[in-house]
Write a protein that holds these residues in place. Sequence first.
Motif, mmCIF file in Angstrom:
data_model
loop_
_atom_site.group_PDB
_atom_site.id
_atom_site.type_symbol
_atom_site.label_atom_id
_atom_site.label_comp_id
_atom_site.label_asym_id
_atom_site.label_seq_id
_atom_site.Cartn_x
_atom_site.Cartn_y
_atom_site.Cartn_z
ATOM 1 N N GLY A 131 -21.120 11.996 8.087
ATOM 2 C CA GLY A 131 -21.500 11.219 9.267
ATOM 3 C C GLY A 131 -21.102 9.760 9.207
ATOM 4 O O GLY A 131 -21.673 8.933 9.930
ATOM 5 N N LEU A 132 -20.097 9.431 8.415
ATOM 6 C CA LEU A 132 -19.712 8.021 8.260
ATOM 7 C C LEU A 132 -19.026 7.445 9.497
ATOM 8 O O LEU A 132 -18.839 6.229 9.593
ATOM 9 C CB LEU A 132 -18.803 7.856 7.036
ATOM 10 N N HIS A 133 -18.677 8.301 10.455
ATOM 11 C CA HIS A 133 -18.068 7.778 11.680
ATOM 12 C C HIS A 133 -19.012 6.797 12.387
ATOM 13 O O HIS A 133 -18.561 5.780 12.928
ATOM 14 C CB HIS A 133 -17.685 8.922 12.628
ATOM 15 N N CYS A 191 -12.496 11.039 8.669
ATOM 16 C CA CYS A 191 -12.827 11.502 10.025
ATOM 17 C C CYS A 191 -11.559 11.980 10.725
ATOM 18 O O CYS A 191 -10.620 11.202 10.923
ATOM 19 C CB CYS A 191 -13.477 10.372 10.828
ATOM 20 N N GLY A 192 -11.549 13.249 11.135
ATOM 21 C CA GLY A 192 -10.397 13.810 11.820
ATOM 22 C C GLY A 192 -10.601 14.036 13.296
ATOM 23 O O GLY A 192 -9.758 14.665 13.952
ATOM 24 N N ALA A 243 -28.434 10.517 10.792
ATOM 25 C CA ALA A 243 -27.589 10.151 9.660
ATOM 26 C C ALA A 243 -26.839 8.843 9.892
ATOM 27 O O ALA A 243 -26.077 8.413 9.029
ATOM 28 C CB ALA A 243 -26.587 11.269 9.380
ATOM 29 N N SER A 244 -27.074 8.215 11.025
ATOM 30 C CA SER A 244 -26.383 6.971 11.361
ATOM 31 C C SER A 244 -27.052 5.793 10.654
ATOM 32 O O SER A 244 -28.112 5.931 10.042
ATOM 33 C CB SER A 244 -26.435 6.753 12.880
ATOM 34 N N PRO A 245 -26.475 4.587 10.764
ATOM 35 C CA PRO A 245 -27.096 3.414 10.124
ATOM 36 C C PRO A 245 -28.290 2.859 10.882
ATOM 37 O O PRO A 245 -28.969 1.950 10.393
ATOM 38 C CB PRO A 245 -25.955 2.400 10.092
ATOM 39 N N TYR A 246 -28.590 3.408 12.068
ATOM 40 C CA TYR A 246 -29.651 2.862 12.902
ATOM 41 C C TYR A 246 -31.035 3.300 12.434
ATOM 42 O O TYR A 246 -31.219 4.411 11.936
ATOM 43 C CB TYR A 246 -29.464 3.288 14.360
ATOM 44 N N ILE A 269 -27.697 9.075 4.137
ATOM 45 C CA ILE A 269 -26.418 9.477 3.540
ATOM 46 C C ILE A 269 -25.902 8.453 2.538
ATOM 47 O O ILE A 269 -24.906 8.717 1.847
ATOM 48 C CB ILE A 269 -25.365 9.772 4.629
ATOM 49 N N GLU A 270 -26.573 7.316 2.434
ATOM 50 C CA GLU A 270 -26.196 6.346 1.411
ATOM 51 C C GLU A 270 -26.643 6.789 0.018
ATOM 52 O O GLU A 270 -26.276 6.161 -0.993
ATOM 53 C CB GLU A 270 -26.770 4.968 1.736
#
Length: 303
Positions: free
Chosen positions: A125-127, A165-166, A239-242, A254-255
């Motif tokens: 989920g790093l996008h 990311c593809g 899974a986002s940074p928010y 995910i960190e």
Amino acid sequence: MTGPVVLPEPVWRAREDEHVARMRRWTTPHQRRRSRGEKHPVLDFLFSYYSHRPGHLERWQPGPGVVLEGASARRFLERKGYLETADGVMLDPEGFTEGRAKTAEFVFRLLSATASRSPRLSCFGLHEWAMVYRESANEVRHSQLPLRLGSAGTDGVVESLEIRCGHFDAFRFFTEPARPLNTLRPAREDQVDFEQPGCLHANMDLFKWAYKLDPFVPAELVGDCFELAADIRELDMRASPYDLASFGYSPVRIETAEGRAEYARAQAGFARRAAPLREHLIAHCQRLLAELKKVPATRGKQL
């Protein structure tokens, strides 16, 4: 396709009622929030990024090759693309135009290529993190939300993990400093070559490919793909940074190694859930394209 399937009025009315009730679990809260001017960082995406309006999502249609019996079926004649037969009302096959055929051909190629690949479960989920990398607080997409690790901590995660990311429609929202960090270079023209069945966005997009063929896809299939997209969107943002605590969502961190393992397990589950829907859409496109050969070549332009 074989001959038309004839549905008695009680049967199709029950299917219609069930679909409407199912979709209103999502559309009614969305419309209430919108009337109050409230934003929802997780669920608004389903009605903003995706262009299928709530009213269309609620609307039931049987798909092609189905005749609806009974007097109330005549209300479908108020919609574009339906005709009356001796047995009832059905979609006009001539509404499946050359333009719609091109859409079906693309969807068939894209989904067949995606299904042929093994799921890749290492993107974590790093996008979403790459979309805020080195952005100021007032420039991030969901500026009303705090970042769980702050700006510096978020940037550190992006720099410490490999980004792979593809999916072009995720990659195109990366910040400029984040783009060179991606090990892949997806582009619109090579979308068929990149998408793979472990990708959350590829699986959410099954909803898009279903409604792009509306009304030549049964409403229940569109609804199945929508509900899959809604569930995946929740993982995508958890899974986002928010920090989504104020909206009742716990983070998938995910960190950390534990968080990455949790993400990969959920991602694998969604890949399994998406697979039969993808196969259903592939088979449906095949049937539509086979039926096209029976329609006179003098049909009009795409509806």
